[in-house]
Design an enzyme around this catalytic site. Structure first.
Site, short mmCIF file in Angstrom:
data_model
loop_
_atom_site.label_atom_id
_atom_site.label_comp_id
_atom_site.label_asym_id
_atom_site.label_seq_id
_atom_site.Cartn_x
_atom_site.Cartn_y
_atom_site.Cartn_z
N GLY A 55 0.76 -1.10 -0.02
CA GLY A 55 0.10 0.06 0.06
C GLY A 55 0.86 1.38 -0.19
O GLY A 55 0.69 2.23 0.70
N SER A 56 1.96 1.23 -0.88
CA SER A 56 3.02 2.28 -0.71
C SER A 56 2.62 3.61 -1.66
O SER A 56 3.44 4.63 -1.48
CB SER A 56 4.13 1.62 -1.32
OG SER A 56 3.83 1.09 -2.96
N SER A 58 -0.22 5.75 -1.57
CA SER A 58 -0.96 6.96 -0.79
C SER A 58 -1.20 6.83 0.64
O SER A 58 -0.80 5.79 1.28
CB SER A 58 -2.59 6.79 -1.42
OG SER A 58 -2.88 5.75 -1.24
N GLY A 59 -1.66 8.02 1.18
CA GLY A 59 -1.66 7.95 2.68
C GLY A 59 -0.47 7.83 3.39
O GLY A 59 0.50 8.01 3.19
N ALA A 118 -2.59 -6.67 -3.90
CA ALA A 118 -1.88 -7.10 -3.12
C ALA A 118 -2.51 -8.31 -2.67
O ALA A 118 -1.82 -9.07 -1.59
CB ALA A 118 -1.60 -5.88 -2.05
N VAL A 146 -3.27 -1.24 3.98
CA VAL A 146 -4.13 -1.57 2.90
C VAL A 146 -5.45 -1.06 3.17
O VAL A 146 -6.10 -1.47 4.49
CB VAL A 146 -4.19 -2.99 2.37
CG1 VAL A 146 -5.26 -3.07 1.35
CG2 VAL A 146 -2.75 -3.26 1.81
N ALA A 147 -6.22 -0.13 2.66
CA ALA A 147 -7.67 -0.06 2.47
C ALA A 147 -8.42 -0.10 1.35
O ALA A 147 -8.08 0.44 0.35
CB ALA A 147 -7.82 1.52 2.92
N TYR A 245 -17.01 4.66 12.99
CA TYR A 245 -15.74 4.03 12.72
C TYR A 245 -15.38 3.06 13.74
O TYR A 245 -15.19 1.70 13.54
CB TYR A 245 -14.67 5.35 12.72
CG TYR A 245 -13.35 4.75 12.12
CD1 TYR A 245 -13.39 4.90 10.81
CD2 TYR A 245 -12.38 4.37 12.54
CE1 TYR A 245 -12.10 4.45 10.14
CE2 TYR A 245 -11.10 3.91 12.40
CZ TYR A 245 -11.07 3.88 10.90
OH TYR A 245 -9.89 3.23 10.29
N THR A 286 -6.92 11.90 3.99
CA THR A 286 -6.39 10.91 3.07
C THR A 286 -7.61 10.60 2.17
O THR A 286 -8.83 10.77 2.20
CB THR A 286 -6.16 9.63 3.50
OG1 THR A 286 -7.15 9.03 4.33
CG2 THR A 286 -5.03 9.93 4.66
#
Length: 445
Positions: A55-56, A58-59, A118, A146-147, A245, A286
């Site tokens: 997950g490289s 963003s954010g 991924a 990772v989202a 959340y 984000t």
């Protein structure tokens, strides 16, 4: 060549195009914000530690990649899932990855980026092959960030979908939107509660299942180094947003992620003298967070309270790397989590935000929240509102995906520089360990 002037066009917080020059400049800003390289324990062979960031692009995953490269001289692999340029521009993550790869090369870091799912075993195989062939068959660190909306189970082919829903009863909250003219509005929105297998589906996507699968996959191929450490990035957040959340379907997934960390930590400790933990980050704008009801309003109000005392993701991830590499002692809470959110959740800060939240309306919001900052942060996610970029000039949009350093062309026509993983870089102080966070007074209505 495909040069054109790119103007920001959006639907709510979602932009239709990204600006390559703005994305490149944003990555450079993040790199420059990192303090000078720290002297961390160096593995046998004298080169920087080998890291995998999942997950490289963003954010917090992007921040983890840049902080690792610039602060501790990592080398290794970044994995993300981005769309190439075509009829429209590439995704912002596509351009950010190209820029990150270029800076890594300029500073002597060997960083390879893979574009793919991924969750798939195909990508895991590609990573394993790269580790074996290019990085000596040894992985020192794995960052999991990772989202995603969906995940396909590699074993069964079943597709799981994550949802953002409260658990038990409907949730009504204030939220921040902007009308077609850019005027801010505070509205109430109601989200229906989870039903059927919503919770299980969300846990299957956003919980710890894939993180554990990565560790198992690499361990079975004897690719994890002695002392291997892994961290999954997470968020707890404010009581103001807890119902949607932390106490909702995403919160159930985060609880599963933390339980997975405890399982992995016990296993890695016994087999490799290693560690596994979650790293709890603080609030930021984000692409994922802007989709959560109430979060936009909360972050805007938080900025109104704290101003520049907010610690950006790059500062938080510098702290994580310092702890993972031993440059600073590992500091975990009672549940084994590294915490970067003390400044956000300080009672004085939360009380001030709650006071503003209670009085926030369309008429008062400009006095209570830093809306210009928030709007700029959203635009910066796509490469807009970045200082130093000429948005009236045509820019090349057909930027290639970065190939490994030995074959890398210069996609942004930047000068090539030689360097080592401890090369000096421009420094800027990073806020950390804030015991007393300055709180702005609430403006009078």
């Amino acid at each position: 060549m495909s040069e054109r002037v790119i103007a920001p066009k959006s639907r709510g917080f979602l932009f239709l195009d990204s600006h390559p020059g703005g994305c490149r400049q944003l990555v450079d800003e993040m790199w420059q914000a990192v303090p000078a390289p720290v002297t961390a324990p160096v593995p046998t062979g004298g080169e920087g530690p080998v890291a995998l960031v999942i997950g490289s692009s963003s954010g917090y995953g992007l921040a983890a990649t840049i902080a690792g490269l610039a602060r501790v001289g990592i080398r290794g692999i970044g994995v993300c899932f981005e769309k190439a340029p075509g009829r429209r521009t590439g995704t912002a993550g596509w351009y950010r990855t190209a820029a990150t790869a270029q800076l890594a090369r300029q500073h002597g870091r060997d960083m390879v980026f893979l574009n793919g799912d991924a969750f798939s075993d195909t990508v895991k195989e590609q990573v394993a092959d790269l580790l074996a062939e290019r990085f000596g068959g040894r992985l020192d660190f794995l960052i999991y960030s990772v989202a995603a909306p969906r995940r396909t189970d590699p074993d069964t082919g079943d597709v799981y979908a994550s949802v953002l829903k409260p658990i038990g009863s409907p949730y009504t909250t204030k939220t921040l939107v902007f009308d077609e003219y850019g005027a801010p509005e505070v509205k109430e929105v109601t989200t229906a509660p989870a039903e059927g297998d919503d919770i299980e589906q969300t846990v299957a996507v956003m919980g710890g299942t894939d993180w554990e699968r990565w560790i198992t996959f690499l361990a079975e191929r004897s690719l994890l180094a002695d002392g291997f450490a892994t961290a999954a990035l997470s968020y707890i957040g404010s009581p103001l947003t807890a119902a949607i959340y932390r106490q909702g379907t995403i919160g159930a997934a985060k609880s599963h992620l933390e339980a997975t960390a405890r399982t992995l930590d016990e296993r890695l400790s016994k087999t490799l003298g290693g560690r596994a933990m979650t790293s709890v980050n603080a609030a930021a704008v984000t692409q994922s967070s802007t989709a959560i009801p109430g979060i936009a309003l909360y972050v805007g109000l938080l900025r109104g309270v704290l101003g520049d005392a907010m610690v950006a993701p790059i500062g938080q991830l510098v702290e994580l790397w310092e702890q993972l590499t031993g440059a600073r002692p590992l500091d975990v809470d009672d549940e084994g989590r590294i915490r970067h959110d003390a400044w956000e959740l300080a009672p004085s800060v939360q009380n001030a935000v709650a006071e503003r939240w209670s009085t926030a309306t369309s008429d008062t919001i400009t006095e209570l929240a830093e809306l210009d900052w928030f709007s700029d942060e959203v635009r910066r996610l796509y490469g807009f509102s970045v200082p130093g970029v000429d948005y009236t000039a045509a820019v090349e949009t057909d930027v290639p995906w970065p190939t490994p350093a030995s074959r890398q062309e210069n996609p942004f026509n930047l000068p090539h520089e030689r360097g080592t993983w401890r090369a000096d870089i421009h420094t800027q102080p990073t806020a950390r360990n804030l015991r007393e966070t300055p709180v702005r007074s609430t403006p009078s209505s």
